[in-house]
Design a protein around this motif. Structure first.
Motif, PDB file in Angstrom:
ATOM      1  N   TYR A  40     -39.539  -7.339 -15.925  1.00  0.00           N
ATOM      2  CA  TYR A  40     -40.555  -7.368 -14.875  1.00  0.00           C
ATOM      3  C   TYR A  40     -40.234  -8.339 -13.747  1.00  0.00           C
ATOM      4  O   TYR A  40     -41.040  -8.550 -12.847  1.00  0.00           O
ATOM      5  CB  TYR A  40     -41.936  -7.681 -15.472  1.00  0.00           C
ATOM      6  N   ARG A  41     -39.043  -8.907 -13.730  1.00  0.00           N
ATOM      7  CA  ARG A  41     -38.709  -9.937 -12.729  1.00  0.00           C
ATOM      8  C   ARG A  41     -38.798  -9.430 -11.292  1.00  0.00           C
ATOM      9  O   ARG A  41     -39.367 -10.099 -10.429  1.00  0.00           O
ATOM     10  CB  ARG A  41     -37.311 -10.501 -12.999  1.00  0.00           C
ATOM     11  N   VAL A  42     -38.266  -8.261 -11.012  1.00  0.00           N
ATOM     12  CA  VAL A  42     -38.301  -7.722  -9.647  1.00  0.00           C
ATOM     13  C   VAL A  42     -39.733  -7.424  -9.234  1.00  0.00           C
ATOM     14  O   VAL A  42     -40.164  -7.752  -8.123  1.00  0.00           O
ATOM     15  CB  VAL A  42     -37.407  -6.466  -9.523  1.00  0.00           C
ATOM     16  N   ASP A  43     -40.501  -6.814 -10.137  1.00  0.00           N
ATOM     17  CA  ASP A  43     -41.903  -6.516  -9.840  1.00  0.00           C
ATOM     18  C   ASP A  43     -42.696  -7.809  -9.594  1.00  0.00           C
ATOM     19  O   ASP A  43     -43.558  -7.850  -8.715  1.00  0.00           O
ATOM     20  CB  ASP A  43     -42.542  -5.736 -10.990  1.00  0.00           C
ATOM     21  N   LEU A  44     -42.393  -8.837 -10.361  1.00  0.00           N
ATOM     22  CA  LEU A  44     -43.081 -10.118 -10.191  1.00  0.00           C
ATOM     23  C   LEU A  44     -42.771 -10.727  -8.827  1.00  0.00           C
ATOM     24  O   LEU A  44     -43.683 -11.190  -8.120  1.00  0.00           O
ATOM     25  CB  LEU A  44     -42.697 -11.078 -11.314  1.00  0.00           C
ATOM     26  N   LEU A  45     -41.517 -10.714  -8.434  1.00  0.00           N
ATOM     27  CA  LEU A  45     -41.142 -11.250  -7.118  1.00  0.00           C
ATOM     28  C   LEU A  45     -41.811 -10.469  -5.991  1.00  0.00           C
ATOM     29  O   LEU A  45     -42.316 -11.048  -5.024  1.00  0.00           O
ATOM     30  CB  LEU A  45     -39.626 -11.229  -6.939  1.00  0.00           C
TER      31      LEU A  45
END
Length: 168
Positions: A40-45
């Motif tokens: 979920y790192r890209v979605d979080l950013l």
């Protein structure tokens, strides 16, 4: 009469034999299904850049907590969702929104009722909600957004998730 009874028994035996062969070749799964971990790192950013509030996500959770779903809906009240499969198999989700507080809480907790119980987590007051399907911890004192930690997990696990939340 005897011949037709014998034929029926032979037909039944063939059907049972065929069903047994089919059953042998169908895969049978034992235990829990393999739950896929999502990154979920890209979605979080993306959510942190686009949302009108500080978007929360856990840091430092043990590897046994598996992220299973993520979404940010900027057009729909800046709604952030991050779902997890807890170590004991229960479900825990972090939900945030800048939308109408009461409707958001009702929706994300699946109708859980507000209790008089509160708890302090990292110096902030979280209110407990209890329901038939989900229980929840709700952080309502934030300006412009509501944060909910909800799911089928125990309040201990909901607290563990709430303690791990960071906004940057």
């Amino acid at each position: 009469m005897q011949k037709s009874a014998r034929d029926m028994i032979l037909s039944l035996a063939l059907i049972v034999l065929a069903a047994g062969v089919v059953w042998l070749f169908i895969p049978h799964e034992d235990g829990e299904p393999d739950i896929k971990r999502v990154d979920y790192r890209v979605d979080l950013l993306t959510a942190r850049r686009a949302a009108s509030y500080p978007v929360a996500a856990p840091e430092g959770l043990p590897e046994a907590w598996k992220p299973t779903s993520v979404r940010f809906q900027g057009a729909e009240a800046d709604a952030w969702h991050l779902g997890f499969h807890a170590p004991d198999g229960e479900y825990v989700a972090v939900e945030q929104s800048a939308g109408k507080r009461a409707a958001f809480i009702e929706d994300t907790t699946q109708g859980a009722a507000k209790t008089e119980a509160t708890q302090q987590i990292d110096g902030r007051t979280w209110t407990r909600y209890e329901g038939d399907h989900y229980d929840a911890l709700v952080l309502e004192d934030t300006e412009g957004s509501t944060t909910v930690v909800t799911g089928t997990a125990s309040f201990g696990q909901l607290t563990e998730m709430a303690e791990a939340l960071r906004t940057e």
